[in-house]
Motif scaffolding. Structure first.
Motif, PDB file in Angstrom:
ATOM      1  N   UNK A  62       1.881 107.612  34.467  1.00  0.00           N
ATOM      2  CA  UNK A  62       0.795 108.506  34.853  1.00  0.00           C
ATOM      3  C   UNK A  62       0.532 109.601  33.821  1.00  0.00           C
ATOM      4  N   UNK A  63       1.536 109.963  33.058  1.00  0.00           N
ATOM      5  CA  UNK A  63       1.389 111.040  32.073  1.00  0.00           C
ATOM      6  C   UNK A  63       1.169 110.519  30.649  1.00  0.00           C
ATOM      7  N   UNK A  64       0.896 109.209  30.522  1.00  0.00           N
ATOM      8  CA  UNK A  64       0.663 108.619  29.209  1.00  0.00           C
ATOM      9  C   UNK A  64      -0.669 107.872  29.190  1.00  0.00           C
ATOM     10  N   UNK A  65      -1.118 107.551  27.986  1.00  0.00           N
ATOM     11  CA  UNK A  65      -2.374 106.821  27.834  1.00  0.00           C
ATOM     12  C   UNK A  65      -2.355 106.084  26.495  1.00  0.00           C
ATOM     13  N   UNK A  66      -3.287 105.147  26.364  1.00  0.00           N
ATOM     14  CA  UNK A  66      -3.531 104.474  25.093  1.00  0.00           C
ATOM     15  C   UNK A  66      -5.003 104.709  24.796  1.00  0.00           C
ATOM     16  N   UNK A 113      13.103 103.604  13.258  1.00  0.00           N
ATOM     17  CA  UNK A 113      12.834 103.219  14.643  1.00  0.00           C
ATOM     18  C   UNK A 113      13.333 104.241  15.652  1.00  0.00           C
ATOM     19  N   UNK A 114      14.483 104.819  15.385  1.00  0.00           N
ATOM     20  CA  UNK A 114      15.006 105.877  16.263  1.00  0.00           C
ATOM     21  C   UNK A 114      14.050 107.064  16.261  1.00  0.00           C
ATOM     22  N   UNK A 115      13.603 107.442  15.077  1.00  0.00           N
ATOM     23  CA  UNK A 115      12.629 108.542  14.974  1.00  0.00           C
ATOM     24  C   UNK A 115      11.335 108.176  15.689  1.00  0.00           C
ATOM     25  N   UNK A 116      10.868 106.962  15.490  1.00  0.00           N
ATOM     26  CA  UNK A 116       9.633 106.497  16.135  1.00  0.00           C
ATOM     27  C   UNK A 116       9.738 106.468  17.646  1.00  0.00           C
ATOM     28  N   UNK A 117      10.897 106.082  18.165  1.00  0.00           N
ATOM     29  CA  UNK A 117      11.107 106.061  19.613  1.00  0.00           C
ATOM     30  C   UNK A 117      10.973 107.466  20.191  1.00  0.00           C
ATOM     31  N   UNK A 118      11.653 108.406  19.580  1.00  0.00           N
ATOM     32  CA  UNK A 118      11.607 109.777  20.093  1.00  0.00           C
ATOM     33  C   UNK A 118      10.192 110.352  20.014  1.00  0.00           C
ATOM     34  N   UNK A 119       9.528 110.140  18.893  1.00  0.00           N
ATOM     35  CA  UNK A 119       8.157 110.641  18.751  1.00  0.00           C
ATOM     36  C   UNK A 119       7.201 109.940  19.719  1.00  0.00           C
ATOM     37  N   UNK A 120       7.352 108.647  19.893  1.00  0.00           N
ATOM     38  CA  UNK A 120       6.478 107.915  20.814  1.00  0.00           C
ATOM     39  C   UNK A 120       6.684 108.363  22.250  1.00  0.00           C
ATOM     40  N   UNK A 121       7.925 108.504  22.633  1.00  0.00           N
ATOM     41  CA  UNK A 121       8.238 108.878  24.019  1.00  0.00           C
ATOM     42  C   UNK A 121       7.768 110.284  24.366  1.00  0.00           C
ATOM     43  N   UNK A 122       7.904 111.189  23.420  1.00  0.00           N
ATOM     44  CA  UNK A 122       7.636 112.600  23.730  1.00  0.00           C
ATOM     45  C   UNK A 122       6.326 113.147  23.167  1.00  0.00           C
ATOM     46  N   UNK A 123       5.630 112.362  22.327  1.00  0.00           N
ATOM     47  CA  UNK A 123       4.421 112.892  21.714  1.00  0.00           C
ATOM     48  C   UNK A 123       3.286 111.887  21.610  1.00  0.00           C
ATOM     49  N   UNK A 124       3.504 110.744  20.992  1.00  0.00           N
ATOM     50  CA  UNK A 124       2.406 109.820  20.664  1.00  0.00           C
ATOM     51  C   UNK A 124       1.610 109.412  21.894  1.00  0.00           C
ATOM     52  N   UNK A 125       2.244 108.922  22.932  1.00  0.00           N
ATOM     53  CA  UNK A 125       1.530 108.350  24.076  1.00  0.00           C
ATOM     54  C   UNK A 125       1.242 109.356  25.197  1.00  0.00           C
ATOM     55  N   UNK A 126       1.609 110.612  25.014  1.00  0.00           N
ATOM     56  CA  UNK A 126       1.344 111.633  26.048  1.00  0.00           C
ATOM     57  C   UNK A 126      -0.138 111.905  26.149  1.00  0.00           C
ATOM     58  N   UNK A 127      -0.590 112.199  27.366  1.00  0.00           N
ATOM     59  CA  UNK A 127      -2.009 112.560  27.593  1.00  0.00           C
ATOM     60  C   UNK A 127      -2.271 113.940  27.053  1.00  0.00           C
TER      61      UNK A 127
END
Length: 127
Positions: A62-66, A113-127
């Motif tokens: 609910x708190x993410x988007x593409x 990939x570890x860096x990408x995971x953290x950034x994706x989870x907490x920043x990239x896909x957030x609304x």
């Protein structure tokens, strides 16, 4: 979503991305392309697959988007990680040779990939 579920999906999708990325790198550099260009093209191939799958499956909520904002963030992250990856592959190739660069690619991808995971989870896909 739990951290464990995110991590499992990210690893699964990341594994497929890595195989595509690595295969393109090895194939193109084997055919004589400069490793730096082959690395960028491999990363593009993997990124095209991963952006959508991770947005729709791994980090869906609910708190993410593409969408446009998320794509801009992804591209910014991708450009930075690609620069680090490409520099690393070139440095390894120049210092140790092409075969060592091929072998080192998984380790470089893991760290990024570890860096990408953290950034994706907490920043990239957030609304």
């Amino acid at each position: 979503m739990t951290l464990g579920r995110h991590a499992r999906h990210y690893l699964l999708i990341g594994g497929v991305q890595w195989l595509v990325d690595w295969a393109v790198l090895v194939l193109l550099s084997h055919w004589g392309m400069l490793i730096e260009l082959a690395n960028v093209l491999g990363r593009v191939a993997g990124a095209l697959l991963g952006y959508w799958l991770n947005g729709k499956l791994t980090f869906a909520g609910d708190d993410t988007a593409v969408g446009g904002t998320q794509l801009k963030r992804f591209v910014m992250m991708w450009l930075c990680t690609t620069a680090v990856s490409t520099w690393s592959m070139g440095a390894i190739d120049h210092q140790l040779g092409l075969k060592w660069a091929w072998l080192a690619k998984p380790a470089v991808v893991f760290v990024l990939g570890v860096c990408g995971f953290l950034l994706s989870r907490h920043w990239v896909y957030r609304k």
